[in-house]
Design a protein around this motif. Structure first.
Motif, mmCIF file in Angstrom:
data_model
loop_
_atom_site.group_PDB
_atom_site.id
_atom_site.type_symbol
_atom_site.label_atom_id
_atom_site.label_comp_id
_atom_site.label_asym_id
_atom_site.label_seq_id
_atom_site.Cartn_x
_atom_site.Cartn_y
_atom_site.Cartn_z
ATOM 1 N N SER A 107 0.825 -1.209 0.000
ATOM 2 C CA SER A 107 0.000 0.000 0.000
ATOM 3 C C SER A 107 0.861 1.262 0.000
ATOM 4 O O SER A 107 0.382 2.340 -0.362
ATOM 5 N N GLU A 108 2.128 1.131 0.387
ATOM 6 C CA GLU A 108 3.039 2.268 0.393
ATOM 7 C C GLU A 108 3.830 2.381 -0.910
ATOM 8 O O GLU A 108 4.380 3.450 -1.204
ATOM 9 N N SER A 109 3.915 1.295 -1.682
ATOM 10 C CA SER A 109 4.773 1.310 -2.872
ATOM 11 C C SER A 109 3.996 1.289 -4.184
ATOM 12 O O SER A 109 4.591 1.389 -5.250
ATOM 13 N N THR A 110 2.670 1.166 -4.120
ATOM 14 C CA THR A 110 1.862 1.217 -5.336
ATOM 15 C C THR A 110 0.468 1.722 -4.996
ATOM 16 O O THR A 110 -0.033 1.506 -3.886
ATOM 17 N N THR A 111 -0.136 2.387 -5.973
ATOM 18 C CA THR A 111 -1.517 2.851 -5.801
ATOM 19 C C THR A 111 -2.523 1.844 -6.328
ATOM 20 O O THR A 111 -3.722 2.053 -6.198
ATOM 21 N N ILE A 112 -2.042 0.762 -6.921
ATOM 22 C CA ILE A 112 -2.942 -0.278 -7.420
ATOM 23 C C ILE A 112 -3.554 -1.004 -6.231
ATOM 24 O O ILE A 112 -2.852 -1.424 -5.305
ATOM 25 N N VAL A 326 7.076 -5.076 -11.574
ATOM 26 C CA VAL A 326 6.971 -5.918 -10.377
ATOM 27 C C VAL A 326 8.259 -5.837 -9.569
ATOM 28 O O VAL A 326 8.225 -5.759 -8.326
ATOM 29 N N ASP A 327 9.408 -5.837 -10.227
ATOM 30 C CA ASP A 327 10.695 -5.739 -9.524
ATOM 31 C C ASP A 327 10.794 -4.456 -8.707
ATOM 32 O O ASP A 327 11.200 -4.471 -7.541
ATOM 33 N N VAL A 328 10.445 -3.327 -9.329
ATOM 34 C CA VAL A 328 10.582 -2.031 -8.656
ATOM 35 C C VAL A 328 9.614 -1.931 -7.482
ATOM 36 O O VAL A 328 9.992 -1.508 -6.374
ATOM 37 N N VAL A 329 8.367 -2.330 -7.686
ATOM 38 C CA VAL A 329 7.382 -2.252 -6.618
ATOM 39 C C VAL A 329 7.761 -3.177 -5.464
ATOM 40 O O VAL A 329 7.664 -2.806 -4.284
ATOM 41 N N THR A 330 8.222 -4.379 -5.801
ATOM 42 C CA THR A 330 8.633 -5.327 -4.761
ATOM 43 C C THR A 330 9.838 -4.812 -3.994
ATOM 44 O O THR A 330 9.900 -4.934 -2.755
ATOM 45 N N GLY A 389 6.504 10.181 -9.620
ATOM 46 C CA GLY A 389 5.880 9.626 -8.424
ATOM 47 C C GLY A 389 5.158 8.310 -8.692
ATOM 48 O O GLY A 389 4.988 7.879 -9.839
ATOM 49 N N ILE A 390 4.732 7.680 -7.598
ATOM 50 C CA ILE A 390 4.096 6.365 -7.685
ATOM 51 C C ILE A 390 2.782 6.425 -8.449
ATOM 52 O O ILE A 390 2.505 5.590 -9.318
ATOM 53 N N ALA A 391 1.946 7.397 -8.148
ATOM 54 C CA ALA A 391 0.631 7.480 -8.803
ATOM 55 C C ALA A 391 0.777 7.714 -10.303
ATOM 56 O O ALA A 391 0.069 7.091 -11.111
ATOM 57 N N GLY A 392 1.674 8.610 -10.687
ATOM 58 C CA GLY A 392 1.894 8.862 -12.105
ATOM 59 C C GLY A 392 2.413 7.632 -12.826
ATOM 60 O O GLY A 392 2.009 7.344 -13.956
#
Length: 472
Positions: A107-112, A326-330, A389-392
């Motif tokens: 929840s901190e690393s992606t808005t999905i 997936v790598d970056v978000v993980t 940023g994450i959302a963009g």
């Protein structure tokens, strides 16, 4: 002596049905005259009727293509269940905690958004059951091509006296290649079930969209010699699997997009007719191993054409774009894990090398599932995250047209520039905009001459207005 010859004919015919047709024989494809001809071989009618009933029952498992996909599933489950074990309460509880913590970190690393269904821990057999429909869909074009090629080659190579018997038995001949291919597919999927760590581990979406799964038995085998605490490894794997599942649930078009590209590639695979005809010329019904080995080692698949190579490059870029995100978000979500960098590198190397099951799948359908540009794609996603940023970054998955291309992997700065311009109010340009601009430039350039002056005007002279010369 005649009785011994008749018994020999009985055994020969029985072996032919059982070994040549592999239980995939449809008596309705042979007319009564052909049956009478077989009876004149000295075949016992009672034995024939029993064989026909058994073969009819088996043919019910084949689809319109004549391929027994149930045989593939049985073979896969046989291998998967040989060394499979049920998920223990300790393993299930450990991964439930890991999934809970991973959900908070993501929840901190992606808005999905989160998944609608809870993630699961499953056995190897359950993985086979869940993924077999996708493997069938991916492999069916190649299986059909092999079956068609074998039908044509054996029909051409058959002795003249056997061609009347083979007429109308096309489905039987298709079943020869189809059954052998299905058996090899089952073997490959069964071996894969011993290697995969999670639902998204093979790169393509083999699980239903929005479903996240971990195979605890394989995760334990994977971490046994890594000298990394198993709880840290499990937490990393859980986070990665959730990120992968979230992405495919959010971008509902993405799963179909990937599957379509894989099947398009498979449909472009052409069977090496020279190799098929060579084997058909010396085909021994009692020893089909040569066909089986040729299917297994990819000998029937010729070198890729230019169009196939281009299709494979597009697929690799697509898979690399997914895996890079997936790598970056993980990585961002698991930054609190002490061994996260080590685990990430181990996972990256494992993904680059692949396992025996994956290599076997490559020879079976000519497709390598490990994209080569994951590092470059991850670097692109990192640059985009830092810039907008994450959302963009995550907004690029909202629509297919916004998804980064291979050119964006090569030049992230251009992608970032377009995204910033869009954020400032300018429309986000895509390939269609660039193509229209190119056409306009060509049209304007083609109609100009002499440094931009139109025909009939002197260089440097301003054109007159319709009302006459401009006043000074």
């Amino acid at each position: 002596m005649a009785d011994e010859d008749d018994r020999g004919d009985d055994r020969e015919f029985e072996d032919m049905l059982r070994q040549l047709f592999g239980g995939s024989f449809d008596p309705s494809t042979i007319d009564p005259e052909q049956l009478e001809e077989l009876k004149r071989m000295g075949v016992d009618p009672a034995m024939m009727q029993a064989a026909m009933r058994q073969l009819q029952e088996t043919m019910r498992n084949t689809d319109e293509s004549g391929i027994d996909w149930q045989a593939a599933k049985r073979a896969a489950l046989h291998l998967a269940n040989q060394s499979d074990r049920s998920v223990s309460s300790v393993q299930r509880g450990g991964f439930e905690q890991a999934f809970t913590l991973a959900t908070l970190w993501l929840s901190e690393s992606t808005t999905i958004s989160e998944l609608a269904t809870a993630p699961e821990t499953i056995t190897r057999g359950a993985w086979v059951e869940a993924t077999m429909p996708v493997w069938q869909e991916l492999a069916e074009p190649v299986a059909t091509s092999i079956a068609d090629a074998l039908t044509r080659a054996i029909g051409e190579q058959a002795p003249e006296e056997m061609r009347d018997m083979l007429q109308g038995a096309g489905r039987i001949m298709r079943a020869i290649g189809g059954s052998l291919f299905a058996g090899q597919l089952g073997h490959v999927v069964g071996e894969l079930s011993k290697e995969v760590l999670s639902g998204g581990d093979v790169g393509i979406p083999v699980m239903p969209a929005g479903r996240a799964v971990i195979l605890p038995l394989n995760a334990a085998d994977f971490g046994r010699d890594l000298e990394i605490p198993q709880d840290q490894l499990d937490l990393y794997l859980a986070t990665r699997e959730l990120a992968h599942a979230r992405l495919f649930r959010h971008a509902k078009w993405l799963r179909l997009h990937v599957i379509a590209q894989v099947t398009d590639f498979a449909r472009g695979v052409e069977i090496d007719m020279g190799a098929i005809e060579d084997m058909a010329s010396r085909f021994d019904p009692n020893a089909p191993d040569e066909f089986r080995e040729a299917i297994e080692n990819g000998a029937l698949l010729p070198e890729r054409t230019e169009s196939q190579t281009a299709a494979l490059a597009r697929l690799e870029n697509l898979l690399a774009t997914i895996e890079g995100w997936v790598d970056v978000v993980t990585a961002d979500a698991t930054a609190r894990i002490p061994s996260s960098d080590r685990i990430a590198e181990v996972v990256r190397r494992r993904r680059a090398v692949g396992g025996p099951g994956e290599h076997a799948l490559g020879t079976l359908v000519g497709l390598e599932l490990r994209p080569r540009r994951i590092r470059e794609a991850a670097a692109m996603w990192r640059a985009v995250t830092d810039a907008v940023g994450i959302a963009g970054r995550d907004a690029l998955w909202d629509y297919p047209d916004l998804m980064p291309t291979a050119e964006d992997i090569d030049d992230p700065a251009a992608l970032i520039a377009r995204m910033r311009a869009h954020a400032e109010g300018a429309p986000l340009r895509d390939e269609m905009d660039e193509a229209i601009d190119a056409l306009l430039r060509d049209a304007l350039g083609g109609g100009a001459s002499g440094g931009g002056a139109s025909s009939g005007e002197e260089p440097g002279e301003e054109p007159e207005s319709p009302e006459g010369p401009r006043p000074v």
